[in-house]
Design a protein around this motif. Structure first.
Motif, PDB file in Angstrom:
ATOM      1  N   UNK A 173      -3.838  12.844   8.556  1.00 47.80           N
ATOM      2  CA  UNK A 173      -4.715  14.058   8.922  1.00 47.80           C
ATOM      3  C   UNK A 173      -5.951  13.876   8.133  1.00 47.80           C
ATOM      4  N   UNK A 174      -6.837  15.161   8.109  1.00 44.51           N
ATOM      5  CA  UNK A 174      -8.109  15.001   7.703  1.00 44.51           C
ATOM      6  C   UNK A 174      -8.107  14.516   6.205  1.00 44.51           C
ATOM      7  N   UNK A 175      -9.255  13.803   5.959  1.00 42.23           N
ATOM      8  CA  UNK A 175      -9.641  13.524   4.401  1.00 42.23           C
ATOM      9  C   UNK A 175      -9.016  12.413   4.074  1.00 42.23           C
ATOM     10  N   UNK A 176      -8.148  11.511   4.760  1.00 47.45           N
ATOM     11  CA  UNK A 176      -7.372  10.295   4.312  1.00 47.45           C
ATOM     12  C   UNK A 176      -8.603   9.265   3.605  1.00 47.45           C
ATOM     13  N   UNK A 177      -8.341   8.582   2.715  1.00 47.12           N
ATOM     14  CA  UNK A 177      -8.981   7.542   2.356  1.00 47.12           C
ATOM     15  C   UNK A 177      -8.080   6.195   2.217  1.00 47.12           C
ATOM     16  N   UNK A 178      -8.371   5.276   3.055  1.00 45.33           N
ATOM     17  CA  UNK A 178      -7.767   3.945   2.579  1.00 45.33           C
ATOM     18  C   UNK A 178      -8.840   3.047   1.952  1.00 45.33           C
ATOM     19  N   UNK A 179      -8.686   3.251   0.721  1.00 41.66           N
ATOM     20  CA  UNK A 179     -10.041   2.515  -0.100  1.00 41.66           C
ATOM     21  C   UNK A 179      -9.652   1.192  -0.797  1.00 41.66           C
ATOM     22  N   UNK A 181     -10.192  -1.415  -4.298  1.00 39.34           N
ATOM     23  CA  UNK A 181     -10.302  -1.548  -5.646  1.00 39.34           C
ATOM     24  C   UNK A 181     -10.989  -2.724  -6.069  1.00 39.34           C
ATOM     25  N   UNK A 182     -12.106  -2.855  -6.767  1.00 38.46           N
ATOM     26  CA  UNK A 182     -12.705  -4.095  -7.260  1.00 38.46           C
ATOM     27  C   UNK A 182     -13.471  -4.472  -5.979  1.00 38.46           C
ATOM     28  N   UNK A 183     -14.534  -5.428  -6.301  1.00 38.63           N
ATOM     29  CA  UNK A 183     -15.428  -6.165  -5.382  1.00 38.63           C
ATOM     30  C   UNK A 183     -15.012  -7.303  -4.971  1.00 38.63           C
ATOM     31  N   UNK A 184     -14.068  -8.033  -5.518  1.00 41.01           N
ATOM     32  CA  UNK A 184     -13.691  -9.682  -5.275  1.00 41.01           C
ATOM     33  C   UNK A 184     -12.458  -9.676  -4.666  1.00 41.01           C
ATOM     34  N   UNK A 185     -11.920 -10.403  -4.076  1.00 32.91           N
ATOM     35  CA  UNK A 185     -10.547 -10.805  -3.319  1.00 32.91           C
ATOM     36  C   UNK A 185     -10.922 -10.742  -1.873  1.00 32.91           C
ATOM     37  N   UNK A 186      -9.947 -11.246  -1.222  1.00 33.78           N
ATOM     38  CA  UNK A 186      -9.633 -11.431   0.091  1.00 33.78           C
ATOM     39  C   UNK A 186      -9.135  -9.822   0.565  1.00 33.78           C
ATOM     40  N   UNK A 187      -8.293  -9.383   0.053  1.00 36.55           N
ATOM     41  CA  UNK A 187      -7.564  -8.003   0.271  1.00 36.55           C
ATOM     42  C   UNK A 187      -7.791  -7.060  -0.627  1.00 36.55           C
ATOM     43  N   UNK A 188      -8.630  -5.992  -0.526  1.00 41.32           N
ATOM     44  CA  UNK A 188      -9.025  -5.035  -1.415  1.00 41.32           C
ATOM     45  C   UNK A 188      -8.376  -3.744  -1.167  1.00 41.32           C
ATOM     46  N   UNK A 189      -7.808  -3.792   0.256  1.00 43.62           N
ATOM     47  CA  UNK A 189      -7.602  -2.354   0.668  1.00 43.62           C
ATOM     48  C   UNK A 189      -6.044  -2.332   0.919  1.00 43.62           C
ATOM     49  N   UNK A 190      -5.396  -1.102   1.368  1.00 36.05           N
ATOM     50  CA  UNK A 190      -3.963  -0.897   1.663  1.00 36.05           C
ATOM     51  C   UNK A 190      -3.569  -1.635   3.146  1.00 36.05           C
ATOM     52  N   UNK A 191      -2.226  -1.710   3.001  1.00 39.27           N
ATOM     53  CA  UNK A 191      -1.266  -1.982   4.371  1.00 39.27           C
ATOM     54  C   UNK A 191      -0.681  -0.801   4.537  1.00 39.27           C
ATOM     55  N   UNK A 192      -0.839  -0.262   5.825  1.00 41.71           N
ATOM     56  CA  UNK A 192       0.013   0.859   6.212  1.00 41.71           C
ATOM     57  C   UNK A 192       0.714   0.274   7.216  1.00 41.71           C
ATOM     58  N   UNK A 193       2.346   0.565   6.950  1.00 49.03           N
ATOM     59  CA  UNK A 193       3.096  -0.185   8.187  1.00 49.03           C
ATOM     60  C   UNK A 193       3.339   0.879   9.012  1.00 49.03           C
ATOM     61  N   UNK A 202      -4.857  12.553   1.298  1.00 53.68           N
ATOM     62  CA  UNK A 202      -4.229  11.385   0.676  1.00 53.68           C
ATOM     63  C   UNK A 202      -5.315  10.057   0.297  1.00 53.68           C
ATOM     64  N   UNK A 203      -5.172   9.779  -0.684  1.00 57.94           N
ATOM     65  CA  UNK A 203      -5.998   8.663  -0.976  1.00 57.94           C
ATOM     66  C   UNK A 203      -5.021   7.397  -1.469  1.00 57.94           C
ATOM     67  N   UNK A 204      -5.048   6.368  -0.763  1.00 56.08           N
ATOM     68  CA  UNK A 204      -4.412   5.115  -0.742  1.00 56.08           C
ATOM     69  C   UNK A 204      -5.361   4.020  -1.399  1.00 56.08           C
ATOM     70  N   UNK A 205      -5.171   3.610  -2.402  1.00 60.96           N
ATOM     71  CA  UNK A 205      -6.096   2.596  -3.108  1.00 60.96           C
ATOM     72  C   UNK A 205      -5.628   1.542  -3.568  1.00 60.96           C
TER      73      UNK A 205
END
Length: 259
Positions: A173-179, A181-193, A202-205
């Protein structure tokens, strides 16, 4: 499947014109003047995204190339359209997502930008991302990976980061963030199965995973991975129950089943 679905889109469009003749030009140009679902959708995307710096003809040219080279794009469009019709109770026409729903159109714009990104045309991909954000209020990085059958309801203020990954048959739904953390690393964001339902706001960080067929309650901030088929809620989010159904993203059932 394409012909059957396209016929439904056309028949719903014809009924809409009979019910509201003043919209005849809009519906004709967006849907009935075209000979396929693919042509109709990319026309609408080009019409919505064009600007003084990016003409609709250029967007159409790029979109046609993308769909010609990558035949899986059409399957994604079909799955996304069916997802909206099946899961959004306010959608009572197969034509409505193409005509009016910015969530559906933004996802299709993302799919074009992702194709560009995957073919090392990153500047063009960024331009499509920028115009999509301006036109629809949704910011999806072109490098993000999104499966088929994504449904974004209301679709305002969605943010999906660069290294985010979304499976099949996900709803948000609206205003969801898949954000990130940090500025380094290959994988910084979530995996949603597959089969996950993400409630409004909802904010998934970070580099975490929301397991298949789980639910994230509205307004939650998820900082740790979520096991499959669970419900999490709160700030920070904690497990509060079982998903209570096979695929929450399909049923759109947002109540919490207690343990």
């Amino acid at each position: 499947m394409e012909d059957k679905l396209w016929n439904k889109v056309r028949s719903d469009s014809e009924r809409a014109i009979k019910a509201e003749p003043l919209l005849s030009n809009l519906i004709q140009s967006a849907i009935l003047n075209h000979n396929s679902l693919q042509a109709s959708v990319i026309y609408q995307v080009a019409r919505k995204l064009c600007s003084t710096e990016l003409s609709d003809k250029i967007i159409l040219e790029v979109a046609k190339e993308a769909f010609r080279v990558d035949t899986t794009l059409l399957k994604s469009v079909q799955a996304d359209l069916l997802a909206v019709f099946d899961r959004d109770p306010s959608c009572n026409s197969f034509a409505h997502p193409i005509l009016y729903f910015k969530g559906f159109l933004a996802i299709q714009a993302y799919r074009i930008s992702h194709w560009l990104w995957s073919n090392n045309r990153c500047d063009f991909a960024y331009l499509i991302q920028s115009r999509t954000s301006e036109a629809f209020g949704i910011d999806i990085h072109p490098a993000a990976k999104i499966g088929n059958g994504l449904m974004i309801d209301h679709a305002h203020s969605i943010v999906i980061g660069e290294t985010a990954s979304i499976g099949n048959d996900v709803s948000m739904l609206h205003s969801v963030t898949l954000g990130g953390t940090g500025s380094e690393g290959l994988q910084r964001h979530p995996t949603i199965e597959d089969g996950v339902l993400l409630g409004a706001g909802a904010k998934v960080l970070g580099n975490i995973t929301v397991g298949h067929c789980s639910k994230v309650a509205a307004g939650s901030v998820v900082l740790k991975s979520v096991p499959p088929e669970k419900v999490v809620a709160g700030v920070p989010a904690k497990i509060v129950g079982e998903a209570g159904c096979v695929k929450p993203s399909i049923t759109m059932h947002q109540l919490i089943e207690s343990n």
